[in-house]
Write a protein that holds these residues in place. Structure first.
Motif, PDB file in Angstrom:
ATOM      1  N   VAL A  82       3.650 -24.709  -2.836  1.00  0.00           N
ATOM      2  CA  VAL A  82       3.265 -26.414  -2.454  1.00  0.00           C
ATOM      3  C   VAL A  82       2.604 -26.910  -3.801  1.00  0.00           C
ATOM      4  O   VAL A  82       2.214 -26.481  -4.642  1.00  0.00           O
ATOM      5  CB  VAL A  82       2.131 -26.169  -1.312  1.00  0.00           C
ATOM      6  CG1 VAL A  82       1.475 -27.747  -0.984  1.00  0.00           C
ATOM      7  CG2 VAL A  82       2.517 -25.413  -0.049  1.00  0.00           C
ATOM      8  N   VAL A  83       3.324 -28.122  -4.020  1.00  0.00           N
ATOM      9  CA  VAL A  83       3.065 -28.845  -5.051  1.00  0.00           C
ATOM     10  C   VAL A  83       2.348 -30.233  -4.711  1.00  0.00           C
ATOM     11  O   VAL A  83       1.797 -30.937  -5.712  1.00  0.00           O
ATOM     12  CB  VAL A  83       4.264 -29.286  -6.032  1.00  0.00           C
ATOM     13  CG1 VAL A  83       5.071 -28.204  -6.607  1.00  0.00           C
ATOM     14  CG2 VAL A  83       5.302 -30.177  -5.048  1.00  0.00           C
ATOM     15  N   SER A  84       1.848 -30.608  -3.427  1.00  0.00           N
ATOM     16  CA  SER A  84       1.186 -31.787  -3.027  1.00  0.00           C
ATOM     17  C   SER A  84      -0.360 -31.034  -2.905  1.00  0.00           C
ATOM     18  O   SER A  84      -0.541 -30.063  -2.847  1.00  0.00           O
ATOM     19  CB  SER A  84       1.705 -32.382  -1.660  1.00  0.00           C
ATOM     20  OG  SER A  84       2.093 -31.126  -0.834  1.00  0.00           O
ATOM     21  N   PRO A  85      -1.139 -32.083  -2.695  1.00  0.00           N
ATOM     22  CA  PRO A  85      -2.392 -31.722  -2.345  1.00  0.00           C
ATOM     23  C   PRO A  85      -2.713 -31.195  -1.043  1.00  0.00           C
ATOM     24  O   PRO A  85      -1.858 -31.449  -0.305  1.00  0.00           O
ATOM     25  CB  PRO A  85      -3.144 -33.283  -2.624  1.00  0.00           C
ATOM     26  CG  PRO A  85      -2.490 -34.146  -3.575  1.00  0.00           C
ATOM     27  CD  PRO A  85      -1.025 -33.537  -3.159  1.00  0.00           C
ATOM     28  N   GLN A 138      -2.073 -35.193  -9.560  1.00  0.00           N
ATOM     29  CA  GLN A 138      -3.217 -34.088  -9.216  1.00  0.00           C
ATOM     30  C   GLN A 138      -3.757 -33.774 -10.831  1.00  0.00           C
ATOM     31  O   GLN A 138      -4.870 -33.526 -10.925  1.00  0.00           O
ATOM     32  CB  GLN A 138      -2.517 -32.976  -8.471  1.00  0.00           C
ATOM     33  CG  GLN A 138      -2.589 -33.133  -7.011  1.00  0.00           C
ATOM     34  CD  GLN A 138      -4.053 -33.256  -6.584  1.00  0.00           C
ATOM     35  OE1 GLN A 138      -4.568 -34.146  -6.279  1.00  0.00           O
ATOM     36  NE2 GLN A 138      -4.740 -32.073  -6.459  1.00  0.00           N
ATOM     37  N   LEU A 139      -2.584 -33.426 -11.589  1.00  0.00           N
ATOM     38  CA  LEU A 139      -2.882 -33.245 -13.001  1.00  0.00           C
ATOM     39  C   LEU A 139      -3.885 -34.113 -13.856  1.00  0.00           C
ATOM     40  O   LEU A 139      -4.576 -33.923 -14.520  1.00  0.00           O
ATOM     41  CB  LEU A 139      -1.447 -32.697 -13.630  1.00  0.00           C
ATOM     42  CG  LEU A 139      -0.979 -31.341 -13.138  1.00  0.00           C
ATOM     43  CD1 LEU A 139       0.490 -31.286 -13.805  1.00  0.00           C
ATOM     44  CD2 LEU A 139      -1.799 -30.148 -13.347  1.00  0.00           C
ATOM     45  N   GLU A 140      -3.457 -35.445 -13.569  1.00  0.00           N
ATOM     46  CA  GLU A 140      -4.112 -36.318 -14.290  1.00  0.00           C
ATOM     47  C   GLU A 140      -5.354 -36.308 -13.752  1.00  0.00           C
ATOM     48  O   GLU A 140      -6.478 -36.466 -14.573  1.00  0.00           O
ATOM     49  CB  GLU A 140      -3.495 -37.627 -13.976  1.00  0.00           C
ATOM     50  CG  GLU A 140      -2.224 -37.922 -14.721  1.00  0.00           C
ATOM     51  CD  GLU A 140      -1.628 -39.279 -14.121  1.00  0.00           C
ATOM     52  OE1 GLU A 140      -0.575 -39.702 -14.871  1.00  0.00           O
ATOM     53  OE2 GLU A 140      -1.821 -39.897 -13.149  1.00  0.00           O
ATOM     54  N   MET A 141      -5.982 -36.278 -12.541  1.00  0.00           N
ATOM     55  CA  MET A 141      -7.197 -36.065 -12.232  1.00  0.00           C
ATOM     56  C   MET A 141      -7.955 -34.833 -12.505  1.00  0.00           C
ATOM     57  O   MET A 141      -8.991 -34.950 -12.966  1.00  0.00           O
ATOM     58  CB  MET A 141      -7.261 -36.093 -10.479  1.00  0.00           C
ATOM     59  CG  MET A 141      -8.520 -36.226  -9.637  1.00  0.00           C
ATOM     60  SD  MET A 141      -8.554 -36.707  -8.155  1.00  0.00           S
ATOM     61  CE  MET A 141      -7.884 -38.426  -8.004  1.00  0.00           C
ATOM     62  N   GLU A 142      -7.384 -33.937 -12.781  1.00  0.00           N
ATOM     63  CA  GLU A 142      -7.770 -32.584 -13.425  1.00  0.00           C
ATOM     64  C   GLU A 142      -7.889 -32.953 -14.710  1.00  0.00           C
ATOM     65  O   GLU A 142      -9.147 -32.630 -15.500  1.00  0.00           O
ATOM     66  CB  GLU A 142      -6.934 -31.384 -13.364  1.00  0.00           C
ATOM     67  CG  GLU A 142      -6.682 -30.932 -12.112  1.00  0.00           C
ATOM     68  CD  GLU A 142      -5.949 -29.771 -11.776  1.00  0.00           C
ATOM     69  OE1 GLU A 142      -5.517 -29.215 -12.906  1.00  0.00           O
ATOM     70  OE2 GLU A 142      -5.261 -29.306 -10.998  1.00  0.00           O
ATOM     71  N   GLU A 143      -7.352 -33.545 -15.372  1.00  0.00           N
ATOM     72  CA  GLU A 143      -7.601 -34.068 -16.784  1.00  0.00           C
ATOM     73  C   GLU A 143      -8.957 -34.920 -17.084  1.00  0.00           C
ATOM     74  O   GLU A 143      -9.437 -34.642 -18.055  1.00  0.00           O
ATOM     75  CB  GLU A 143      -6.443 -34.673 -17.350  1.00  0.00           C
ATOM     76  CG  GLU A 143      -6.139 -34.963 -19.022  1.00  0.00           C
ATOM     77  CD  GLU A 143      -6.950 -36.093 -19.631  1.00  0.00           C
ATOM     78  OE1 GLU A 143      -7.302 -35.674 -20.618  1.00  0.00           O
ATOM     79  OE2 GLU A 143      -7.266 -37.055 -18.830  1.00  0.00           O
ATOM     80  N   ASP A 159      -6.559 -29.939 -24.331  1.00  0.00           N
ATOM     81  CA  ASP A 159      -5.591 -30.751 -23.818  1.00  0.00           C
ATOM     82  C   ASP A 159      -4.450 -30.112 -23.007  1.00  0.00           C
ATOM     83  O   ASP A 159      -3.435 -30.546 -22.960  1.00  0.00           O
ATOM     84  CB  ASP A 159      -5.052 -31.163 -25.170  1.00  0.00           C
ATOM     85  CG  ASP A 159      -5.862 -32.219 -25.948  1.00  0.00           C
ATOM     86  OD1 ASP A 159      -6.683 -32.715 -25.206  1.00  0.00           O
ATOM     87  OD2 ASP A 159      -5.748 -32.304 -27.185  1.00  0.00           O
ATOM     88  N   SER A 160      -4.835 -28.888 -22.484  1.00  0.00           N
ATOM     89  CA  SER A 160      -3.686 -27.940 -21.783  1.00  0.00           C
ATOM     90  C   SER A 160      -3.025 -28.888 -20.670  1.00  0.00           C
ATOM     91  O   SER A 160      -1.892 -28.843 -20.259  1.00  0.00           O
ATOM     92  CB  SER A 160      -4.002 -26.632 -21.197  1.00  0.00           C
ATOM     93  OG  SER A 160      -5.161 -26.786 -20.667  1.00  0.00           O
ATOM     94  N   VAL A 161      -4.070 -29.599 -19.936  1.00  0.00           N
ATOM     95  CA  VAL A 161      -3.820 -30.106 -18.558  1.00  0.00           C
ATOM     96  C   VAL A 161      -2.936 -31.485 -18.986  1.00  0.00           C
ATOM     97  O   VAL A 161      -1.714 -31.866 -18.469  1.00  0.00           O
ATOM     98  CB  VAL A 161      -4.900 -30.812 -17.911  1.00  0.00           C
ATOM     99  CG1 VAL A 161      -4.555 -31.503 -16.761  1.00  0.00           C
ATOM    100  CG2 VAL A 161      -5.764 -29.567 -17.350  1.00  0.00           C
ATOM    101  N   LYS A 162      -3.202 -31.996 -20.110  1.00  0.00           N
ATOM    102  CA  LYS A 162      -2.529 -33.264 -20.653  1.00  0.00           C
ATOM    103  C   LYS A 162      -1.056 -32.883 -20.708  1.00  0.00           C
ATOM    104  O   LYS A 162      -0.250 -33.454 -20.496  1.00  0.00           O
ATOM    105  CB  LYS A 162      -3.364 -33.936 -21.653  1.00  0.00           C
ATOM    106  CG  LYS A 162      -2.492 -35.418 -22.079  1.00  0.00           C
ATOM    107  CD  LYS A 162      -3.372 -35.845 -23.155  1.00  0.00           C
ATOM    108  CE  LYS A 162      -2.746 -37.237 -23.842  1.00  0.00           C
ATOM    109  NZ  LYS A 162      -3.227 -37.808 -24.811  1.00  0.00           N
ATOM    110  N   LYS A 163      -1.101 -31.768 -21.547  1.00  0.00           N
ATOM    111  CA  LYS A 163       0.420 -31.106 -22.206  1.00  0.00           C
ATOM    112  C   LYS A 163       1.174 -30.963 -20.890  1.00  0.00           C
ATOM    113  O   LYS A 163       2.346 -31.190 -20.730  1.00  0.00           O
ATOM    114  CB  LYS A 163       0.076 -29.803 -22.963  1.00  0.00           C
ATOM    115  CG  LYS A 163      -0.651 -30.347 -24.210  1.00  0.00           C
ATOM    116  CD  LYS A 163      -0.608 -29.000 -24.896  1.00  0.00           C
ATOM    117  CE  LYS A 163      -1.343 -29.573 -26.589  1.00  0.00           C
ATOM    118  NZ  LYS A 163      -1.338 -27.717 -27.047  1.00  0.00           N
TER     119      LYS A 163
END
Length: 846
Positions: free
Chosen positions: A485-488, A557-562, A571-575
């Motif tokens: 699953v890739v959605s929240p 989702q990743l942007e929110m984690e960042e 910077d792993s999430v931004k990458k």
């Protein structure tokens, strides 16, 4: 002759954007939008055109290209800083270049830069995005093509006016110098029942006998003066669906774009026994925007109600509809915030009356739009045991720190549900949808001649549904087929509301394989489940639409984690965001589309002139200030003095004076506007003047407004200035018309649900006190008689607005049943005779 107002070239010609053509294709609840922008340089110098414009906050921008003559240049997605450097290098080399990037502050604002467009040359820019259509409470799917981009208010100290903020150039909507054409094609497995719009449409045309395909377009003569909104209605809308889309064989194996992706649309149905009873508990917290722009009218029609007035009427209905025994509070905000009670109080007659008195006094007089601080205060209050918190946010949605606000709501999502309402043109879809999505609630938009009241009451019905807990999703797939699953995760479910799930499939998928998904949850303490079986056979002709929507869901989702990891040296999430964005071709906050034309011809010579393309602005609703040539315009035509002529890039104007060539003939502002200048301007002790690009007090230093064309006024200053002007203007606005008869009757209802038999009620019913008293059966109390009369009047004269008064009528019926009153049949007959109605007792529910 009135001189054109807005952004013009030195020769008083329109900006280089000539037209915008939009083609919309809707398949069920997924929309693909293709916009073609036609640029033409009619000047004798090469241009750089910069266009800051809105898009839906949940749009996955997936294509950006430019066509120069017969040559098409397709942009690539690259890390944002690299893309900017490549764009700047191209401009300095005299090459044509094109850049598209998303704002760091809000995902619904984009900047398009068209660089080095030679004299006499044209360029066709093609922009494509896909988006999910949000479902409204009346089951309509809402598509909005944003046209209006009002200045987003940046809170003091937010840092929004720094390098990450967006600078907007706007002009009155009626004076936008480019045209819009718009057409839509809709298809679905279910028949299309109707399509409605806030704009005039040509008649709906069905393309097949089953009415599952239809087309529509804007009527001739449409003005680009508002957001274009479509509401699409299907028959049998609440049907769960599944779409499997094959990946792209040329992509790297094992990635999102190479594997099949499934999109599931679920419509959980609750047991009737649970839904037949409405919750009688909860903590209802209303947060009302009282910034200056809330004094604008709801629509451009004559005598339209103001936004703040509509919000006051809505709060009246909402307060009257709350169940006894719940808790509530009302906050209002602008540059500061206020609350009626120090903490939420129990709902009863005394607290309701106190709240209504304060609500009736509320005006659009609190300045800016700083929503973050009141939300923090609400969340800092301890939750009341066994009273689930429901937050209702009313705003025109024009803030600059959107992501910060949404992050706060998500952080507190386990302690409340958030229902949001975007009021008026230009409301930020990213803010309004984001509040509801992360708050587990529901979002609604009110534009044009829409009424706020029915939409809020529809959402209140959602809020009164029992809270769903312990949500889990289980999959049953064929052997050797796995999913990711890739959605929240699903955190909230409402009766009949769609829930979306995106998942990657891997392994060997059988040709005729089937799978199933089961959603389990706890409802009112009872375990419940809904199951969907679906075919794994890939759909035809979907391209990569589902993949891109899945990619966007994962990117957000990743942007929110960042953002949550800000301050850590990681910077792993931004990458990950950059990698996924580049791989999928979907824009993100950390990437941009870049295209450079490396032709064989000579580099473009000569100084580059920047032209800022204006976007429609509707936020200012009246003009109390004379702006030189703009003064004769209509009230909405030219209210923001931030717009004037552009000048060549790097040209700096000092000491702009009224009536000078640089000043463009503008005359000094009146004392009304002088009171709105920033404190730094007041300290200068000089009168404000208007130059070619921005407002600045004469002789002031750079920390106020300066006349630099390449530094247009930041949105922070525009937003604060606009709201301060609105605050002054609203203070002198004419009084509102008499109260609507429905609201007059509703205002008299007690918190318990009953009415008193008095002169005020008689007047609301159009009778005298003696006329309503005389037919009352002797054995029936005055309150019972008054309540039955009120219900008859509502059912007899206001059935077309039942969505607005339905909940308070249910409360009245519950009160009547508790009285065990006699002679109810006789009361109904006598009430019908008195009011001239024919309402049956069964219709009243008593």
């Amino acid at each position: 002759m009135v001189r054109p107002c807005g952004l013009l070239t030195e020769q008083h010609k329109p900006v280089p954007l000539k037209s915008v053509d939009v083609e919309l294709e809707v398949r069920d609840h997924v929309a693909t939008v293709v916009s073609t922008l036609n640029y033409e340089n009619k000047e004798d110098k090469p241009l750089e055109a910069v266009f800051v414009f809105p898009l839906p906050g949940d749009a996955a921008v997936c294509h950006f290209s430019a066509k120069l003559g017969e040559t098409e240049i397709i942009a690539e997605v690259k890390e944002k800083q690299k893309a900017r450097e490549e764009y700047d290098d191209a401009l300095s080399s005299g090459q044509k270049a094109f850049l598209l990037e998303e704002s760091l502050q809000s995902p619904d604002i984009f900047t398009m830069s068209v660089g080095c467009l030679p004299p006499g040359e044209s360029a066709l820019i093609r922009l494509e995005y896909v988006t999910e259509l949000k479902e409204q409470a009346d089951d309509g799917l809402r598509f909005c093509l944003p046209a209006v981009l009002n200045p987003r208010y940046e809170p003091q100290g937010s840092g929004g006016s720094g390098s990450g903020s967006v600078q907007v150039t706007s002009c009155p909507a009626s004076l936008v110098p480019y045209t819009l054409s718009f057409s839509a094609q809709v298809s679905s497995p279910r028949p299309v029942s109707k399509i409605e719009s806030n704009c005039s449409l040509d008649p709906l045309q069905y393309l097949n006998s089953e009415q599952t395909k239809a087309t529509v377009k804007l009527a001739a003569g449409h003005k680009f003066d508002r957001d274009v909104e479509l509401l699409i209605y299907y028959k049998d809308a609440h049907q769960p669906t599944a779409v499997v889309e094959m990946g792209k064989a040329s992509e790297e194996p094992g990635t999102l774009m190479s594997d099949p992706v499934v999109m599931l649309s679920l419509y959980p149905e609750f047991p009737e026994a649970v839904m037949s009873s409405i919750a009688s508990c909860g903590e209802f917290v209303c947060l009302l925007d009282r910034s200056g722009s809330m004094g604008c009218p709801m629509s451009q029609t004559k005598n339209a109600q103001t936004r703040i007035s509509s919000a006051r009427d809505t709060l009246l209905l909402l307060l009257k509809s709350l169940p006894m025994g719940c808790y509530f509070n009302i906050y209002s905000f602008g540059s500061s915030f206020q609350h009626i009670f120090p903490k939420s109080v129990e709902y009863n007659q005394k607290t309701m009356e106190e709240a209504l008195q304060k609500v009736g006094e509320m005006q659009a007089d609190l300045g800016g739009t700083e929503i973050l601080m009141p939300l923090k205060h609400i969340y800092s209050q301890p939750c009341i045991p066994n009273q689930p918190r429901q937050v209702f946010v009313f705003t025109d949605g024009e803030v600059g720190n959107t992501k910060q606000v949404i992050d706060l709501v998500k952080k507190n999502s386990n302690a409340h549900r958030c229902f949001s309402f975007g009021i008026g043109e230009g409301a930020s879809s990213a803010l309004v949808n984001g509040l509801a999505k992360e708050g587990g609630g529901h979002a609604q938009f009110i534009t044009g001649t829409d009424r706020l009241q029915p939409k809020v009451m529809q959402s209140l019905r959602y809020a009164l549904q029992p809270a769903v807990g312990d949500v889990s999703v289980t999959w049953d797939l064929p052997k050797k087929v796995s999913h990711a699953v890739v959605s929240p995760p699903i955190r909230s479910i409402f009766q009949g509301q769609r829930s979306l799930i995106y998942a990657r499939l891997s392994g060997k998928i059988p040709k005729d394989g089937e799978g199933s998904v089961t959603v389990k949850y706890s409802l009112a303490g009872q375990p419940s489940l809904n199951k969907l079986q679906f075919s794994l056979k890939p759909a035809e002709d979907t391209g990569l639409t589902i993949h891109r929507l899945a990619a966007l869901a994962q990117i957000r989702q990743l942007e929110m984690e960042e953002r949550e990891s800000t301050g850590r040296q990681d910077d792993s999430v931004k990458k990950k965001v950059v990698e996924l964005s580049v791989q999928s071709g979907v824009s993100s906050a950390f990437t941009a589309f870049i295209a450079v034309h490396k032709g064989d011809g000579e580099a473009i010579q000569g100084p580059l002139v920047r032209r800022m393309v204006p976007v429609p602005r509707l936020r200012m609703c009246s003009s109390t200030v004379a702006y030189g040539a703009c003064a004769p315009m209509a009230r909405t035509a030219c209210a923001m003095p931030m717009m004037a002529q552009t000048i060549p890039k790097q040209k700096k104007l000092r000491g702009c004076k009224p009536g000078s060539k640089a000043g463009g003939g503008y005359r000094q502002l009146t004392s009304v506007f002088s009171r709105l200048i920033t404190p730094s301007a007041a300290r200068c002790g000089s009168s404000p003047t208007v130059g070619d690009s921005v407002l600045r007090p004469k002789g002031c230093a750079m920390d106020t407004y300066d006349c630099l064309e390449d530094s247009p006024p930041p949105m922070a200053r525009m937003g604060r200035l606009t709201d301060r002007m609105m605050m002054v203007e609203n203070a002198s606005m004419p009084s509102q018309p008499p109260m609507d008869p429905l609201l007059q009757l509703v205002s008299l209802q007690k918190a318990s649900g009953c009415w008193d038999l008095d002169q005020a009620l008689a007047a609301a019913l159009g009778k005298t006190r003696e006329e309503v008293e005389k037919p009352r059966p002797a054995s029936v109390s005055q309150e019972v008689w008054a309540t039955i009369l009120s219900l008859i009047w509502l059912h007899g004269f206001k059935m077309d607005t039942q969505d607005e008064w339905g909940l308070l009528a249910m409360k009245a019926v519950s009160w009547l049943r508790a009285q065990n009153a006699s002679c109810v049949d006789e009361c109904v007959a006598a009430g019908n005779a008195l009011l001239g109605c024919q309402v049956q007792k069964g219709a009243l529910g008593i």
